[in-house]
Design an enzyme around this catalytic site. Structure first.
Site, PDB file in Angstrom:
ATOM      1  N   GLY A   1       0.831  -1.199   0.000  1.00  0.00           N
ATOM      2  CA  GLY A   1       0.000   0.000   0.000  1.00  0.00           C
ATOM      3  C   GLY A   1       0.861   1.243   0.000  1.00  0.00           C
ATOM      4  NE  ARG A   2      -2.856   6.695   0.513  1.00  0.00           N
ATOM      5  CZ  ARG A   2      -4.063   6.146   0.484  1.00  0.00           C
ATOM      6  NH1 ARG A   2      -4.295   5.025   1.156  1.00  0.00           N
ATOM      7  NH2 ARG A   2      -5.043   6.705  -0.211  1.00  0.00           N
TER       8      ARG A   2
ATOM      9  NE  ARG B   1      -6.838  -6.079  -4.580  1.00  0.00           N
ATOM     10  CZ  ARG B   1      -6.437  -4.842  -4.326  1.00  0.00           C
ATOM     11  NH1 ARG B   1      -6.047  -4.510  -3.103  1.00  0.00           N
ATOM     12  NH2 ARG B   1      -6.406  -3.933  -5.284  1.00  0.00           N
TER      13      ARG B   1
ATOM     14  NE  ARG C   1      -2.000  -2.143  13.879  1.00  0.00           N
ATOM     15  CZ  ARG C   1      -1.447  -0.992  13.580  1.00  0.00           C
ATOM     16  NH1 ARG C   1      -0.139  -0.929  13.304  1.00  0.00           N
ATOM     17  NH2 ARG C   1      -2.162   0.119  13.526  1.00  0.00           N
TER      18      ARG C   1
ATOM     19  CD  GLU D   1       2.323  -3.046  19.975  1.00  0.00           C
ATOM     20  OE1 GLU D   1       1.851  -1.892  20.156  1.00  0.00           O
ATOM     21  OE2 GLU D   1       2.701  -3.461  18.868  1.00  0.00           O
TER      22      GLU D   1
ATOM     23  CG  HIS E   1       3.257   0.489  17.841  1.00  0.00           C
ATOM     24  ND1 HIS E   1       2.216  -0.402  17.892  1.00  0.00           N
ATOM     25  CD2 HIS E   1       3.084   1.164  16.676  1.00  0.00           C
ATOM     26  CE1 HIS E   1       1.442  -0.275  16.831  1.00  0.00           C
ATOM     27  NE2 HIS E   1       1.963   0.680  16.066  1.00  0.00           N
TER      28      HIS E   1
ATOM     29  CB  ALA F   1       8.886   2.762  13.410  1.00  0.00           C
TER      30      ALA F   1
END
Length: 352
Positions: free
Chosen positions: A177-178, A199, A263, A292, A311, A313
């Protein structure tokens, strides 16, 4: 900064935000929007870009005032935290939430909003650059053996050695994705070959995404076998939950670098630990974890070939400014009735 509604649109900031950014929101459409900003009812900022200490709680009196403000709100900047009452009961006028994170699909599902008419726009793309920078910081830290250099410098030892270069290596990306596309652009600047799981494996789509090749989910093991470094930046969905287990890690070539900025639940941590202990995975840079904060008992803390980031970054000093820019663009569309232009909108069924 709260004003009576008087038939005007009421927007509420529900997570900590630097005062200068709250002022920008309040002044942008002051003739049309009343903005509720109550930092005294939210946890104090611990650092720039902080979106709230999850352990913080309001007093009962503060909670009553907070809920009264929520009842007036039509727009929220971020989901309020630690609410035991369903959101649409707390905020019956609510029509749109602009979040400060990209991966909010599981949260929307937990809140029971996946079948609602609530519009949810995410911060997808906002964090692409800092996350990409972390990926290459980790790759260069490992390849240039910066830990060795620091240790030798402290010991005042002059030990020559041979590092590695990124040029010619194959980077495999799960989640083009982005964020994945930005990582791919930088990888190509390092003259790396970049492949990704998508996909489909259409070559034309691969070119559009800036990838040398796309692999389907059924071709994942083949892609993993080609990787010199594997980067996970996918959202957590039913399709990605537990995607990487013992079989997938076994498909990686010896000496691979593994980076997870997606994730934690995408990865079987026990399988990852086993490969790290054997040295099959030479180095892992982990920004996300299944639990977490990472428990002090986790063996990951003591592993010399693991870099742990809490978490963080994606969190940089420019983050909230970019989020407010996005919110104000979307707010203008909202006020003009251009709901289809609110972007990027969360697909609540696909969870991204």
């Amino acid at each position: 900064m709260t004003s009576p509604a008087n038939g005007r649109t009421v927007s509420m900031i529900t997570s900590p935000l630097e005062a200068e950014h709250a002022e920008r929101i309040a002044s942008a459409f002051a003739d049309r929007v009343d903005v509720t900003y109550r930092p005294d009812l939210m946890p104090a900022l611990r650092y720039r870009g902080d979106h709230g200490d999850p352990a913080w709680r309001r007093t009962p009196e503060q909670e009553r005032e907070w809920h009264e403000l929520l009842r007036r709100a039509e727009i929220l900047l971020d989901f309020p935290q630690n609410e035991s009452i369903p959101l649409l009961e707390l905020a019956p006028r609510l029509r749109w939430v602009q979040t400060t994170s990209a991966g909010v699909g599981p949260l929307v599902q937990r809140l029971g909003l996946q079948d609602s008419d609530l519009i949810v726009t995410t911060a997808s793309g906002i964090h692409a650059q800092p996350l990409a920078e972390f990926v290459f910081a980790a790759l260069l830290f490992h390849g240039k053996e910066l830990g060795r250099l620091q240790a030798d410098q402290r010991a005042r030892q002059w030990n020559r050695f041979s590092g590695s270069e990124l040029a010619g290596q194959t980077m495999a990306i799960i989640g083009p994705g982005r964020i994945g596309q930005q990582i791919g652009r930088i990888a190509r600047a390092f003259h790396m070959r970049v492949v990704a799981m998508g996909r489909d494996n259409d070559p034309a789509r691969a070119r559009t995404l800036g990838m040398d090749r796309l692999f389907t989910r059924g071709e994942l093991l083949t892609m993993l076998g080609e990787a010199d470094c594997l980067v996970v930046c996918a959202p957590l969905t039913p399709e990605t939950d537990g995607l990487l287990g013992a079989g997938e890690f076994a498909a990686l070539k010896p000496g691979v670098v593994f980076i997870n900025i997606g994730r934690g639940a995408i990865v079987d941590e026990d399988a990852l630990l086993a490969r790290l202990r054997r040295g099959d995975i030479a180095f892992a840079a982990l920004d996300v974890f299944r639990e977490e904060p990472l428990p002090p008992s986790s063996p990951l803390w003591d592993m010399p070939n693991v870099l742990i980031n809490p978490h963080s970054a994606s969190t940089v000093d420019t983050e909230n400014g970019k989020i407010v820019d996005l919110f104000l663009r979307n707010l203008e569309h909202y006020l003009n009735g251009e709901l289809a232009l609110l972007s990027p909108q969360l697909d609540k069924r696909r969870m991204y």
